[in-house]
Design a protein around this motif. Structure first.
Motif, mmCIF file in Angstrom:
data_model
loop_
_atom_site.group_PDB
_atom_site.id
_atom_site.type_symbol
_atom_site.label_atom_id
_atom_site.label_comp_id
_atom_site.label_asym_id
_atom_site.label_seq_id
_atom_site.Cartn_x
_atom_site.Cartn_y
_atom_site.Cartn_z
ATOM 1 N N GLY A 97 0.793 -1.227 0.000
ATOM 2 C CA GLY A 97 0.000 0.000 0.000
ATOM 3 C C GLY A 97 0.820 1.268 0.000
ATOM 4 O O GLY A 97 0.356 2.311 0.460
ATOM 5 N N GLY A 134 -1.876 5.028 -2.094
ATOM 6 C CA GLY A 134 -2.072 3.892 -1.219
ATOM 7 C C GLY A 134 -2.243 4.293 0.237
ATOM 8 O O GLY A 134 -1.903 5.414 0.634
ATOM 9 N N GLU A 135 -2.733 3.359 1.035
ATOM 10 C CA GLU A 135 -3.031 3.692 2.428
ATOM 11 C C GLU A 135 -1.776 4.018 3.247
ATOM 12 O O GLU A 135 -1.845 4.699 4.263
ATOM 13 C CB GLU A 135 -3.804 2.540 3.088
ATOM 14 N N PHE A 136 -0.615 3.525 2.808
ATOM 15 C CA PHE A 136 0.627 3.805 3.520
ATOM 16 C C PHE A 136 1.615 4.616 2.679
ATOM 17 O O PHE A 136 2.815 4.617 2.952
ATOM 18 C CB PHE A 136 1.283 2.501 3.968
ATOM 19 N N HIS A 167 2.157 7.641 2.692
ATOM 20 C CA HIS A 167 2.787 8.731 3.457
ATOM 21 C C HIS A 167 4.080 8.308 4.142
ATOM 22 O O HIS A 167 4.867 9.164 4.561
ATOM 23 C CB HIS A 167 1.808 9.266 4.498
#
Length: 226
Positions: free
Chosen positions: A159, A164-166, A168
């Protein structure tokens, strides 16, 4: 065409392939796959390979800084100090396409790849004076030349692509894009194998998808550059 192929993993061999299996490098496997796909398209391609994982560049130190920023002709000691950086830059200037295998270590680039970046981003070498723009003391050496960069990575988790959710916590891709863009290498394509710390079906699927994407990108770039 001239292909500069760099690997930076601390692992030997290719991940998922005997005898290295799960202890091999998935970034090496992905970068090797791309280069092979390119050779299948361009039998006359010249490949120059450098293993940054096995032979890390020397990190920047006081002597390097003095040599890089000296306004005088370099003395013998300074010239020797800068010779490795000169060689790395010459390789980069030689290339028509750059292929970088880069595992994610602690959410960023490996130290050996960072040392390569620090050696090739250099004033009066890859950042040159531009007499037509007095407001900007340095101009990127690749600003008028197209040299695509394939950033082929491997991540333990998932991700981390853009959106994606990660995403960052993915500092590898942004840091490489920023540094390479600073010298005019703005065309960076990122493909990643994920789930390397998880394994199983999720890893297998990610490997298959990344290899397919690498093949497709090689075909697209070859058509554009040939």
């Amino acid at each position: 065409m001239n292909v500069l192929h760099l690997d930076s993993s601390g692992r030997a061999g290719f991940g998922g392939i005997a005898p290295h299996g799960p202890y091999g490098s998935y970034s090496r496997r992905l970068s090797q796959h791309f280069v092979q796909a390119w050779q299948n398209l361009d039998a006359n391609a010249v490949i120059k390979y450098r293993d940054l994982g096995l032979y890390p560049p020397t990190p920047v130190d006081q002597g390097w800084i003095e040599g890089a920023f000296s306004r005088q002709e370099l003395n013998d000691t300074q010239a020797i100090k800068m010779s490795e950086s000169d060689e790395l830059i010459d390789e980069l200037l030689w290339a028509d396409i750059v292929v970088i295998g880069a595992p994610m270590y602690n959410f960023n680039v490996p130290a050996n790849l960072k040392a390569w970046v620090d050696n090739i981003v250099r004033v009066r070498k890859t950042l040159v004076s531009d007499p037509e723009d007095p407001s900007n003391p340095y101009s990127p050496v690749f600003k008028n030349r197209r040299v695509p960069v394939m950033l082929l990575t491997a991540r333990g988790d998932h991700g981390m692509d853009e959106g994606g959710e990660f995403a960052h916590i993915n500092h590898l891709d942004p840091s490489m894009r920023t540094a390479l863009g600073y010298i005019g290498l703005n065309e960076v394509y990122s493909i990643a194998i994920e789930y390397t710390a998880v394994g199983g079906a999720e890893l297998d699927q990610s490997v298959e998808q990344a290899l397919s994407q690498a093949t497709q990108r090689a075909e697209q770039l070859f058509q554009e550059l040939a």
